[in-house]
Design a protein around this motif. Sequence first.
Motif, short mmCIF file in Angstrom:
data_model
loop_
_atom_site.label_atom_id
_atom_site.label_comp_id
_atom_site.label_asym_id
_atom_site.label_seq_id
_atom_site.Cartn_x
_atom_site.Cartn_y
_atom_site.Cartn_z
N ALA A 94 38.87 -7.61 14.79
CA ALA A 94 37.60 -7.01 15.24
C ALA A 94 36.97 -7.87 16.34
CB ALA A 94 36.64 -6.87 14.07
N LEU A 95 37.03 -9.18 16.19
CA LEU A 95 36.49 -10.07 17.23
C LEU A 95 37.26 -9.88 18.53
CD1 LEU A 95 36.06 -13.41 15.23
CD2 LEU A 95 34.22 -12.06 16.22
N GLU A 96 38.58 -9.85 18.42
CA GLU A 96 39.41 -9.71 19.63
C GLU A 96 39.14 -8.38 20.33
OE1 GLU A 96 41.51 -11.83 21.08
OE2 GLU A 96 41.31 -13.44 19.61
N VAL A 97 38.99 -7.31 19.54
CA VAL A 97 38.74 -6.00 20.15
C VAL A 97 37.38 -5.95 20.84
CG1 VAL A 97 38.25 -3.59 19.52
CG2 VAL A 97 40.33 -4.66 18.75
N MET A 98 36.45 -6.79 20.36
CA MET A 98 35.15 -6.84 21.04
C MET A 98 35.22 -7.67 22.32
SD MET A 98 32.48 -7.54 17.99
CE MET A 98 32.57 -6.63 16.47
N GLY A 99 36.37 -8.29 22.58
CA GLY A 99 36.49 -9.12 23.78
C GLY A 99 36.06 -10.55 23.54
N ILE A 100 36.02 -10.95 22.27
CA ILE A 100 35.63 -12.32 21.93
C ILE A 100 36.90 -13.12 21.63
CG2 ILE A 100 34.42 -13.75 20.22
CD1 ILE A 100 32.53 -11.29 19.85
N ASN A 101 37.02 -14.29 22.23
CA ASN A 101 38.16 -15.15 21.94
C ASN A 101 37.99 -15.70 20.52
OD1 ASN A 101 40.03 -17.19 21.67
ND2 ASN A 101 39.74 -17.99 23.74
N SER A 102 38.76 -15.16 19.58
CA SER A 102 38.56 -15.51 18.18
C SER A 102 38.87 -16.98 17.91
CB SER A 102 39.41 -14.61 17.28
OG SER A 102 40.77 -14.76 17.61
N ALA A 103 39.81 -17.54 18.67
CA ALA A 103 40.16 -18.96 18.46
C ALA A 103 38.96 -19.84 18.81
CB ALA A 103 41.37 -19.33 19.32
N THR A 104 38.32 -19.56 19.92
CA THR A 104 37.15 -20.35 20.32
C THR A 104 36.02 -20.15 19.31
OG1 THR A 104 37.77 -19.82 22.58
CG2 THR A 104 35.63 -20.84 22.28
N TYR A 105 35.80 -18.90 18.96
CA TYR A 105 34.69 -18.56 18.08
C TYR A 105 34.85 -19.19 16.69
CZ TYR A 105 31.43 -15.56 15.51
OH TYR A 105 30.41 -15.10 14.73
N LEU A 106 36.08 -19.20 16.18
CA LEU A 106 36.27 -19.67 14.81
C LEU A 106 36.59 -21.16 14.70
CD1 LEU A 106 38.41 -16.69 13.48
CD2 LEU A 106 36.04 -17.18 12.96
N ILE A 107 37.30 -21.69 15.69
CA ILE A 107 37.80 -23.06 15.54
C ILE A 107 36.85 -24.10 16.13
CG2 ILE A 107 39.71 -24.63 16.12
CD1 ILE A 107 41.54 -22.15 15.98
#
Lengths: 250, 249
Positions: A124-137
């Motif tokens: 869901a984060l990726e589909v919103m255009g959010i880099n999930s690795a940056t956001y989570l890690i």
Amino acid sequence: MLQLIVRGLEDFGRYLLLLRRSFTGFLRFRLYWNLWTHESIQIGRDSLFLVAIISFFVGAVTTVQTAYQIISPFIPKSTIGAIVSTSAILELAPTITSLVLAGRIGSNIASQIGSMRVSEQIDALEVMGINSATYLILPRLFGALVFFPVLVIYACVIIHAGGIVAGAFTGAVNPTQFGIGARSFYEDFQIIFMLIKAITFGFIISTVSAYQGYYVKGGALEVGAASTRAVVISCLMILVADYVLAQLLL
Amino acid sequence: MSLLRIEHISKWFGQTQVLHDISFVFEPGRVNMIIGPSGCGKTVLLKCIVGLIIPEKGRVFFGDLDFLQAAPPQRRAVLQNLGMLFQSSALFDSMTVGENVAFPLRVFTQKSEKEIQDRVAYCLERVGLAGTQTKYPAELSGGMKRRVGLARAIALNPQYLFCDEPNSGLDPLTARRIDALIQELTEEFHTTTIVVTHDLKSVMDMGQKILFLYNGHAEWQGSKQEMLHSFDALPPNLQAFLQASGLTQ
């Protein structure tokens, strides 16, 4: 055996790529700031009690066991303080605290991110255009880098307190002698070394655990397995890094 | 409204090819359905279109933009124009319903907190969940989670709406409500909606253009009317699929 080595190298490569990815595609600073404060509370504040209990007993046990081994009347009692204090700064505070935190924080990070993976929240984060690795890690990594040194200093102080209390309680060494001993071998570099270890171990725990959670495939069972793997690998890496740092810096 | 089309999509997982040279043009402003039996590659195709899975071959065009080859900023611009409802709803557990719906607004817009709260209230009201802002996903039923997922998907007023099995695991009444909601939102926001399903009742409810997949092959494409009125001309696998659903009796 060869297959195991190849798989290990593949994993290490993916780990490095994930780390690189987690430093790209930033969005708003405020978004990461909020996450960082949340993670810092989890890593820092929520670990205080556990670290305090463990550190106190580590200090107490080290003092009692050191006193037990020093049987010669020619060795001054203050030596106990010197040994306990040096051990606390160089090894016990950073390493024992990090091993404990690998269990508490590492499993937490791996299971949180792993659950997000299997429930499609990362998609869901990726589909919103959010880099999930940056956001989570990244917030978890910086939370660990900032609060591991704080927790290790806190642990070091409590190990000393545990040592002083146990020394006085058992009559092995009084607080004054303990203090004289602790100061006699103290060097500023020991504190720098302790902080270098704390930062290194914080980096290992947060990134290894995040990696294990990020690439989970399957369901709840696999999340549990990833959580266990995160703790085991983090502990092993901490011990390897502990040796390497000691060899390089002492 | 930019046209969405896919060209010659092929995907392998190891030695297994799961998608075989699939091309399709989605009708803008309508509900497009990707249907087929379980395991035929519908969800994989959907994830290839939105870039969650990278196909070994083929291209996805949002307007003139070759999405899979586009630079990250261009891809991000497309993704911000896209809403997706996941099979598992994919709501963020640690956030309330209100925070879930507000999330894309907070990340991608400069709106004030009041404007965000107004938009959240509107989106939740639109899916029939007004006043649930303070609840957590764990407190919601499956159908409510899907509706919150829809509210989050439409928060940024997207041009494209993707729905992966939107009514699987729901009771028939809730399933029909979700179908009706997707259709209403498509009409209201003029989105190009792509729905993956194996539920033929959904196809009857809202399907306008249909792509039928079987074992990773695009076996048939056309309108609902063509599917229903030219039954004998349909490929045997689609005939069997329709007959199994009981809709042709």
